[in-house]
Design a protein around this motif. Structure first.
Motif, PDB file in Angstrom:
ATOM      1  N   TYR A 355       0.761  -1.206   0.139  1.00 18.01           N
ATOM      2  CA  TYR A 355      -0.025   0.020  -0.119  1.00 18.01           C
ATOM      3  C   TYR A 355       0.786   1.483  -0.048  1.00 18.01           C
ATOM      4  O   TYR A 355       0.507   2.249  -0.614  1.00 18.01           O
ATOM      5  N   ARG A 359       0.203   4.209  -2.748  1.00 16.96           N
ATOM      6  CA  ARG A 359       0.032   5.445  -2.367  1.00 16.96           C
ATOM      7  C   ARG A 359       1.259   6.305  -3.212  1.00 16.96           C
ATOM      8  O   ARG A 359       0.563   7.373  -3.842  1.00 16.96           O
ATOM      9  N   ARG A 369      -7.182  -7.789   1.145  1.00 20.68           N
ATOM     10  CA  ARG A 369      -8.046  -7.125   1.676  1.00 20.68           C
ATOM     11  C   ARG A 369      -8.840  -6.466   0.378  1.00 20.68           C
ATOM     12  O   ARG A 369      -9.949  -5.675   0.659  1.00 20.68           O
ATOM     13  N   LYS A 371     -11.590  -5.670  -2.223  1.00 17.29           N
ATOM     14  CA  LYS A 371     -12.868  -6.287  -2.253  1.00 17.29           C
ATOM     15  C   LYS A 371     -12.935  -7.062  -3.677  1.00 17.29           C
ATOM     16  O   LYS A 371     -12.299  -6.898  -4.547  1.00 17.29           O
ATOM     17  N   GLU A 374     -13.559  -5.459  -6.939  1.00 13.70           N
ATOM     18  CA  GLU A 374     -12.397  -4.537  -7.351  1.00 13.70           C
ATOM     19  C   GLU A 374     -11.246  -5.180  -7.901  1.00 13.70           C
ATOM     20  O   GLU A 374     -10.598  -4.961  -8.852  1.00 13.70           O
TER      21      GLU A 374
ATOM     22  N   GLN B  84     -18.385  -0.557   5.464  1.00 13.72           N
ATOM     23  CA  GLN B  84     -17.829   0.477   4.697  1.00 13.72           C
ATOM     24  C   GLN B  84     -18.493   1.626   4.828  1.00 13.72           C
ATOM     25  O   GLN B  84     -19.487   1.643   5.029  1.00 13.72           O
ATOM     26  N   SER B  91     -13.790   2.812  -4.567  1.00 14.47           N
ATOM     27  CA  SER B  91     -13.014   1.963  -5.853  1.00 14.47           C
ATOM     28  C   SER B  91     -13.217   2.610  -7.173  1.00 14.47           C
ATOM     29  O   SER B  91     -12.182   2.662  -7.913  1.00 14.47           O
ATOM     30  N   ILE B 132      -5.808   7.404  -0.806  1.00 13.23           N
ATOM     31  CA  ILE B 132      -6.560   6.696  -1.870  1.00 13.23           C
ATOM     32  C   ILE B 132      -6.926   5.581  -1.236  1.00 13.23           C
ATOM     33  O   ILE B 132      -8.042   4.775  -1.780  1.00 13.23           O
ATOM     34  N   PHE B 133      -6.572   4.884  -0.357  1.00 21.25           N
ATOM     35  CA  PHE B 133      -6.838   3.537   0.330  1.00 21.25           C
ATOM     36  C   PHE B 133      -7.510   3.860   1.524  1.00 21.25           C
ATOM     37  O   PHE B 133      -7.504   2.808   2.560  1.00 21.25           O
ATOM     38  N   ASP B 135     -10.566   3.392   2.514  1.00 16.19           N
ATOM     39  CA  ASP B 135     -11.446   2.384   2.807  1.00 16.19           C
ATOM     40  C   ASP B 135     -11.042   0.954   3.309  1.00 16.19           C
ATOM     41  O   ASP B 135     -11.766  -0.035   3.256  1.00 16.19           O
ATOM     42  N   LEU B 136      -9.766   0.959   3.694  1.00 16.40           N
ATOM     43  CA  LEU B 136      -9.251  -0.311   3.793  1.00 16.40           C
ATOM     44  C   LEU B 136     -10.029  -0.353   5.556  1.00 16.40           C
ATOM     45  O   LEU B 136     -10.471   0.285   6.150  1.00 16.40           O
ATOM     46  N   GLU B 138      -9.251  -0.848   8.411  1.00 18.97           N
ATOM     47  CA  GLU B 138      -8.942   0.077   9.513  1.00 18.97           C
ATOM     48  C   GLU B 138      -9.944   1.374   9.385  1.00 18.97           C
ATOM     49  O   GLU B 138     -10.032   2.092  10.554  1.00 18.97           O
TER      50      GLU B 138
END
Lengths: 472, 407
Positions: A355, A359, A369, A371, A374, B84, B91, B132-133, B135-136, B138
């Protein structure tokens, strides 16, 4: 004596066979050792996978039996393809048939293991269950089987629970459900079957009555006990073909490039400081990681000792720097740019590094993780070329079909030979003019050097002139 | 359920002894209260996993026993459901960012630090400037929390310590004592529900417990005897609270941890509190009426409650009524209603294999559908020791059958 007058009765129950009126005196001793009297239900019982040898033994002894265990019948299949088995696939198929359709074949990634399994399903024409290690492979197999057999394919796992004559399941779901569905399939295909011998996964094989079994793997090398488990639950290794035997014909020609990357000055100091704290703690407590419980001891001591938290932080920091330091990030980007018109898979040891790279580079990251919808879209866009880069930790290590990928960059990984060979396998599917290259980035002067040495101990990496080292 | 790293136990030779906590300890109750408060009302805005971790972290680290603190935290987290964020399609936005960055990569050599500044529009630039992530997992928000009291949490923790060890067991040897059949019946319902098998034997009641029924069960999974499978560890673990819900119980288990075999021995003196609800037995009006009428009309038989009995060490029966003749002979009566067809079929198979079984079978006429009537009338055990009734059996019918069995 009374037993001999009545037919033996076989019934499937919760992953086992309940056996009544069994003519014990007529059964071979090696089979008798695996059958026990169950006083809870007042009859004999054995694991379901012994169905085939038991039925054969009863037939050989001329004994009558009533089979209430088998819940499957022959299928009417219509294979929709003009494909023919290639020489190495034909060799594997014949070897498997000669092993009474219960055997393991070891073929490199990209050499057409799926089509071998499709041919076997078509040959046997019995309800078949394909077991796979990941959800990505579940979808991939289901989609390919649907194309080949032109019928809906069942899926078990990743939220799906749809049992059909041809079904694909993850190992995890098969472990949970096999005690209920173990009588429904005549043929089991174990994809990446080196996953099977674990104490939990093997239940998926032992609780099914399927008389026919095919194990598929690119890396059959196992310790003695797991290798014995594969022989017991699937069958012997009947055929092994290596990557270098198919290179240039079935598989793409390839090169492996190990690059040592120097940490920048600031990170080098931070690495040394953290490493020192960590290593001194290990020495103080006599932890060498030679014993199986050393890791648990280390974590336990970190939780209990007054300086434990500092040591744990130092351990994580030195690992983070070695695996994903700034110089490595920069070099990864340079390689991506060098190959920007090809398809590149970037491998990391853990999700955090994946990740972090995602980024920084604004490139797609595929981990467990991600989905389902996706990840499916990511793989499609990668295959079509709209995404030239896919960053992943471990989920693409095995099996997932990305034939277009020609460049692999190992930013970090474990010392596992299997993982390293499987990662190489991701980029080896042949295509016109394709020259595959696998980069392995090592942080110089860090523990990564040892880790890399361990994982390269495979014949696929030992070819002279095929890899060169570059120091930056 | 507690994971391996959160188990607390001591080794004494071959024995493992879970380290239980004092559920009345004021300091621990305060700790549990503080930790549970994290999940309380936050002004209408649900917290993210990350925020919860952040709030809970200083509380968890504030307890000197970190393993205990993390264990309690894990039990609370198990009661949470996260969702979520619905208002934003991460996405779809990510896809736009990835496609744009891929386009830039193919077009030119540029440093990755400059990519964010080359996004097509303001919206994309703003998105790329953030996480950009985001929605992980955590960042998922708490959508449901099943609350519990601080003391309940501590009680659950103790039970969870035993359950965590049982995950590494293949078999459980249990002795239980129950004051009424309903308690034992519930235990066997759980046994069936978790797909476990048991070898059962009736054992002598200890001194001072003469009014209780005592049973020994050797519980395992169907395949346990063939392979020391860990597969049933989870089933044994979730079954355990049904055991410690009984007034008298003891367990023995072999625990295989890190390739070594250990023994776990516990009983009701450990003070464990089950979280499986203990509903008291309800006695319907028609049963009470039957008792009254039977007492009035029948003199040579008396109703002796509903004592469970065991046949052949494998089947335990929970009769609805048990009758004792003046000669000392005891006959039981089991009633089957319309939702008991499967059970009735199994019972008839058993009784036909063992016709000496001291059991009468009463079948509600509503169960007789789709030709089952003929099947039942042709059953040899039922034709001798069975009868039909509507809603509840009559006293005369039962007396007639009972008398036929004492000649």
């Amino acid at each position: 004596m009374e037993h001999e007058k009545q037919p033996a009765k076989l019934a499937f129950e919760a992953g086992t066979l309940l056996l009544k009126n069994l003519p014990l005196s007529k059964l071979p001793i090696e089979l008798l050792r695996k059958i026990k009297w169950d006083e809870r239900v007042e009859c004999h019982r054995c694991m379901a996978y012994l169905y085939a040898p038991l039925v054969l033994a009863l037939r050989d002894a001329g004994c009558c039996y009533e089979d209430n265990a088998r819940e499957f019948a022959p299928l009417d299949l219509d294979l929709n393809t003009d494909f023919q088995l290639r020489t190495h696939q034909q060799e594997a198929f014949v070897a498997w048939k000669n092993a009474e359709c219960r055997a393991v074949t070891a073929l490199p990634t990209g050499s057409g293991k799926t089509f071998l399994a499709v041919t076997a399903i078509n040959y046997l024409a019995r309800p078949a269950l394909v077991l796979v290690p990941t959800i990505d492979l579940l979808q991939q197999w289901a989609s390919q089987l649907e194309t080949f057999f032109q019928q809906p394919i069942g899926m078990l796992g990743g939220g799906a629970k749809d049992i059909r004559p041809i079904t694909v399941s993850t190992y995890d779901s098969a472990v949970i459900h096999m005690e209920f569905i173990g009588g429904k399939f005549g043929f089991l295909v174990f994809d990446e079957c080196h996953h099977l011998p674990g104490p939990v996964n093997r239940v998926a094989a032992s609780m099914s009555i399927a008389p026919y079994r095919l194990g598929l793997t690119a890396t059959p090398e196992l310790d003695e006990e797991p290798a014995e488990a594969l022989r017991e639950y699937i069958g012997p290794l009947c055929c092994q073909i290596h990557i270098d035997q198919l290179e240039g014909e079935v598989l793409a020609p390839y090169a492996t490039r190990q690059e040592k990357v120097k940490l920048d000055a600031q990170e080098a100091v931070a690495y040394q400081q953290s490493r020192k704290i960590y290593v001194e703690f290990l020495k103080k407590h006599g932890i060498t990681f030679q014993r199986r419980d050393d890791w648990a001891r280390f974590i336990g001591l970190c939780a209990r000792m007054p300086d434990g938290r500092n040591v744990l932080s130092a351990f994580l920091e030195q690992k983070r720097i070695a695996r994903g330091g700034r110089a490595k990030v920069q070099r990864t980007w340079e390689i991506i740019q060098e190959h920007r018109h090809e398809r590149i898979i970037v491998f990391t040891a853990e999700n955090d590094t994946a990740y972090m790279l995602g980024r920084k580079f604004f490139m797609p990251v595929l981990t467990h993780r991600t989905k389902v919808s996706e990840r499916k879209e990511m793989l499609e866009l990668f295959r079509s070329g709209e995404y030239p880069v896919l960053i992943t930790s471990k989920v693409l290590n095995e099996g997932v079909d990305v034939p277009e990928a020609s460049v692999g960059i190992i930013v970090s990984g474990s010392g596992s030979i299997r993982e390293h060979v499987q990662r190489l396998g991701r980029i080896l599917r042949a295509a016109d003019g394709k020259q595959a290259v696998l980069y392995e980035l090592i942080s110089e002067g860090t523990s990564e050097e040892n880790v890399s040495r361990r994982r390269r101990e495979h014949r696929a990496y030992r070819r002279s002139g095929k890899f060169f080292r570059r120091r930056r | 359920m507690l994971t391996k790293d959160l188990m607390r136990y001591r080794r004494r030779g071959d024995y493992l002894k879970p380290i239980f906590i004092d559920t009345g300890d004021a300091k621990l109750l305060e700790f549990a209260t503080e930790l549970l408060a994290v999940y309380g009302d936050t002004g209408g805005k649900a917290l993210t996993r990350g925020e919860i971790d952040e709030l809970a972290d200083p509380i968890v680290k504030g307890l000197s026993d970190l393993c205990l603190a993390k264990g309690l935290y894990k039990l609370i987290t198990d009661r949470c459901e996260f969702a979520q964020p619905e208002h934003f399609d991460y996405s779809a936005m990510r896809k736009k960012v990835f496609l744009r960055a891929s386009q830039l990569l193919r077009q030119q050599n540029c440093s990755f630090e400059k990519l964010a500044g080359h996004m097509n529009d303001d919206e994309l630039q703003r998105f790329a400037a953030g996480d950009i992530f985001a929605d992980l997992p955590e960042n998922e928000r708490l959508s449901r929390f099943r609350p519990l009291f601080p003391r309940e949490l501590l009680e659950r923790y103790n039970t969870a310590q035993v359950q965590a060890l049982l995950m590494y067991a293949a078999e459980l040897d249990i002795k239980v004592g129950a004051e009424n059949a309903a308690e034992l019946r519930r235990l066997f319902k759980y046994l069936k529900f978790f797909r476990l098998l048991a070898k059962i034997e009736e054992i002598k009641s200890p001194v001072g417990c003469k009014d209780m029924n005592f049973v020994r069960l050797q519980v395992s999974g169907p395949a346990s005897m063939l392979d020391s499978l860990r597969k049933y560890g989870m089933q044994l673990a979730v079954f355990f609270p049904a055991v410690c819900a009984l007034p008298r119980w003891s367990i023995r288990a072999e625990i295989k941890l890190r390739d070594r075999k250990h023994r776990l021995v516990l009983d009701e003196k450990s003070g464990l509190v089950s979280h499986y609800r203990n509903f008291s037995a309800y006695v319907p009006e028609e049963v009470m009426m039957f008792h009254r009428l039977f007492k009035q009309k029948v003199k040579d038989w008396k109703i002796v409650g509903e004592a469970p009995f065991i046949k052949n060490g494998r089947e335990i029966f929970f009769p609805d009524l048990s009758f004792e003749h003046e000669s000392g002979k005891v006959i039981h009566l089991e009633l089957f209603h319309r939702w008991h067809r499967g059970e009735l079929a199994k019972r008839l198979v058993f009784c036909n294999n063992d016709p000496t079984c001291p059991l009468l079978i009463g079948v509600d006429r509503s169960l007789l559908k789709s030709g089952y009537d003929n099947e039942l009338q042709n059953d040899s055990f039922f034709s001798e020791k069975g009868f039909l009734f509507r809603d509840f059996p009559g006293v005369d019918r039962v007396r007639k059958l009972l008398n036929s069995l004492v000649g």
